[in-house]
Scaffold this active site. Sequence first.
Site, PDB file in Angstrom:
ATOM      1  N   LYS A  77    -123.815-149.349 -56.689  1.00 26.50           N
ATOM      2  CA  LYS A  77    -124.020-150.222 -56.389  1.00 26.50           C
ATOM      3  C   LYS A  77    -124.438-151.234 -56.967  1.00 26.50           C
ATOM      4  CE  LYS A  77    -127.919-151.712 -52.909  1.00 26.50           C
ATOM      5  NZ  LYS A  77    -129.302-151.389 -52.793  1.00 26.50           N
ATOM      6  N   SER A 152    -129.712-152.458 -47.744  1.00 22.01           N
ATOM      7  CA  SER A 152    -128.814-152.742 -48.648  1.00 22.01           C
ATOM      8  C   SER A 152    -127.951-152.301 -49.388  1.00 22.01           C
ATOM      9  CB  SER A 152    -129.716-153.935 -49.463  1.00 22.01           C
ATOM     10  OG  SER A 152    -130.682-152.412 -50.245  1.00 22.01           O
ATOM     11  N   SER A 176    -132.655-149.256 -47.667  1.00 24.41           N
ATOM     12  CA  SER A 176    -131.910-149.326 -47.948  1.00 24.41           C
ATOM     13  C   SER A 176    -130.943-148.228 -49.063  1.00 24.41           C
ATOM     14  CB  SER A 176    -131.588-150.465 -49.494  1.00 24.41           C
ATOM     15  OG  SER A 176    -132.514-151.423 -49.016  1.00 24.41           O
TER      16      SER A 176
END
EC number: 6.3.5.7
Length: 488
Positions: A77, A152, A176
């Site tokens: 990420k 997210s 997330s």
Amino acid sequence: MTFNNKTIEELHNLLVSKEISATELTQATLENIKSREEALNSFVTIAEEQALVQAKAIDEAGIDANNVLSGIPLAVKDNISTDGILTTAASKMLYNYEPIFDATAVANAKTKGMIVVGKTNMDEFAMGGSGETSHYGATKNAWDHSKVPGGSSSGSAAAVASGQVRLSLGSDTGGSIRQPAAFNGIVGLKPTYGTVSRFGLIAFGSSLDQIGPFAPTVKENALLLNAIASEDTKDSTSAPVRIADFTSKIGQDIKGMKIALPKEYLGEGIDPEVKETILNAAKHFEKLGAIVEEVSLPHSKYGVAVYYIIASSEASSNLQRFDGIRYGYRAEDATNLDEIYVNSRSQGFGEEVKRRIMLGTFSLSSGYYDAYYKKAGQVRTLIIQDFEKVFADYDLILGPTAPSVAYDLDSLNHDPVAMYLADLLTIPVNLAGLPGISIPAGFSQGLPVGLQLIGPKYSEETIYQAAAAFEATTDYHKQQPVIFGGDN
């Protein structure tokens, strides 16, 4: 070959037997990423050059036969620092930020021989639940490109679900990892707070953030957690690893395991088909020998309100460091120091980030601190106590990961409160610092439904045990989106 239908253990056997090399596997993975990227937009940076250098070094040193992750590609990420690879947090503010160090989780993965192939798209600074607030454009759901992938950690989930990579890292502040795992039909785990070091993670809510793994199956998820979990002197909130092998209970039966089903998790706002899927899953656990009983978590209904005060307050503090002076975006139209601060932050941050900074600043301001931030902390304690009461009598808690399946892109962007409520079922886990996993449990309207299992602190091996028992006796994890394709 694309290798995207091979498990980590199968890939390991191919690498050890030298039927393939780490370089060949990395090249195939990079091709998988590129061939699907136009449809998904799941990556901010594809680190082709760095990945191939890593792979070559591993080939020259030789695959470690005792380490199942040696030579395996990994997507990371974009809010997790990677040495020499852009780390933007999907924000204009950090459009040119290239760290000179690896986050501890990444360093641990590299020590195991994993190869970083790129940085995945995400909601800007991890603030969002749909994958749409990224400065680099929205990520698409792997199952239906007109739907959100969740957030997210949108790119990390879509990349695994689509077959771009087998494993990825995300971060979870209020759901997330688990929510995008649910929306994309894969396995995502948020570890106990402190299990994985936050050093090198671009901070959002420091009392809530936790790095965790994505994978297509429960065991592969646990193998990645084995690699990244560690105590770290560079993170004062990290804890000693209490579990030597997170896969240790996988394969054991769950007869007699007590599982709680909170009535609040199946109440108002839960899609009827999602509710039915979870009730069917509860019956399935009973068939496997578990005891499933209804309980109450009375303060969970306050979770969203508490979270958006605490997380926004922490974000307001953490994001003060981005001011256009030392690194990151600097406004060109500034003529004095005040204008550098104001213009750089106004232009560098997206709308959702600015909304949360303002909310947090308000909550911390003189005259409102006691009414908002202090009160939120008190209610957080009540939420923690609710969990403690349940876990005094039960091993795990069962419920949906999200109130619905993935929704249409751009359908909630003008209604932030509605989008915040999509995290209703995941937020309490972060507030209490507990581990939670999302696994595939069925489908509704052709889209995956996620089942969430929550445990007391440091119970990841029990969570994996129950999740693996469910997975072994269902086939939801074997169903793949059209974009996944197969080996050729």
